[in-house]
Design a protein around this motif. Structure first.
Motif, PDB file in Angstrom:
ATOM      1  N   PRO A  72      77.710  56.251 -29.141  1.00 30.45           N
ATOM      2  CA  PRO A  72      77.506  57.696 -28.938  1.00 30.45           C
ATOM      3  C   PRO A  72      78.359  58.261 -27.800  1.00 30.45           C
ATOM      4  O   PRO A  72      78.812  57.535 -26.919  1.00 30.45           O
ATOM      5  N   ALA A  73      78.512  59.557 -27.828  1.00 25.98           N
ATOM      6  CA  ALA A  73      79.247  60.271 -26.781  1.00 25.98           C
ATOM      7  C   ALA A  73      78.462  60.210 -25.464  1.00 25.98           C
ATOM      8  O   ALA A  73      77.252  59.969 -25.476  1.00 25.98           O
ATOM      9  N   PRO A  74      79.129  60.427 -24.335  1.00 28.52           N
ATOM     10  CA  PRO A  74      78.424  60.449 -23.052  1.00 28.52           C
ATOM     11  C   PRO A  74      77.272  61.448 -23.059  1.00 28.52           C
ATOM     12  O   PRO A  74      77.340  62.480 -23.722  1.00 28.52           O
ATOM     13  N   HIS A  75      76.234  61.106 -22.329  1.00 25.80           N
ATOM     14  CA  HIS A  75      75.073  61.993 -22.218  1.00 25.80           C
ATOM     15  C   HIS A  75      75.513  63.280 -21.523  1.00 25.80           C
ATOM     16  O   HIS A  75      76.259  63.245 -20.549  1.00 25.80           O
ATOM     17  N   SER A  76      75.052  64.401 -22.007  1.00 26.96           N
ATOM     18  CA  SER A  76      75.489  65.686 -21.460  1.00 26.96           C
ATOM     19  C   SER A  76      74.420  66.352 -20.597  1.00 26.96           C
ATOM     20  O   SER A  76      74.551  67.511 -20.244  1.00 26.96           O
ATOM     21  N   ASP A  77      73.387  65.593 -20.254  1.00 28.21           N
ATOM     22  CA  ASP A  77      72.272  66.191 -19.521  1.00 28.21           C
ATOM     23  C   ASP A  77      72.208  65.756 -18.053  1.00 28.21           C
ATOM     24  O   ASP A  77      71.149  65.735 -17.456  1.00 28.21           O
ATOM     25  N   GLY A  78      73.350  65.419 -17.487  1.00 26.40           N
ATOM     26  CA  GLY A  78      73.356  65.026 -16.080  1.00 26.40           C
ATOM     27  C   GLY A  78      72.864  63.614 -15.847  1.00 26.40           C
ATOM     28  O   GLY A  78      72.323  63.312 -14.786  1.00 26.40           O
ATOM     29  N   CYS A  79      73.051  62.719 -16.811  1.00 23.15           N
ATOM     30  CA  CYS A  79      72.621  61.323 -16.695  1.00 23.15           C
ATOM     31  C   CYS A  79      73.305  60.688 -15.473  1.00 23.15           C
ATOM     32  O   CYS A  79      74.533  60.645 -15.400  1.00 23.15           O
TER      33      CYS A  79
END
Length: 101
Positions: A60-67
């Motif tokens: 999957p793509a990088p997390h976009s929620d400030g992981c």
């Protein structure tokens, strides 16, 4: 546990590692573990490494929620190997567990 994507069930190594992960989890639930037992964690790492190396287009793509882990790997992992492993764990583990490593 999330249902792994179909490619993981058709790849022999993925299927073997998934079965090993289930066995390691069950062993951890049913028997006292030796202090050096690393079963489930070791298999998670092996499976994530396999996915990152052999199935990079399915990670999957990088997390976009400030992981925080994504931010750390973006800074420190110049080749992206550990970052891909981190992202791959979401294919076979619940998010709250997958994001721990």
């Amino acid at each position: 546990m999330p249902t792994p994507p179909p490619f993981m069930r058709t790849c022999p190594q993925c299927a073997e590692l998934l079965a090993g992960l289930v066995d390691a989890f069950l062993q951890g639930l049913t028997a006292p573990l030796h202090a050096e037992h690393d079963g489930a964690v070791r298999v998670q790492i092996l499976l994530a490494r396999h996915l990152a190396d052999v199935h990079p287009d399915d990670v999957p793509a990088p997390h976009s929620d400030g992981c925080p882990a994504c931010a750390r790997f973006e800074r420190l992992d110049s080749e992206g190997v550990f970052w891909r492993e981190h992202l791959a764990r979401g294919l076979f583990l619940p998010d709250e567990i997958a994001r721990l490593m």
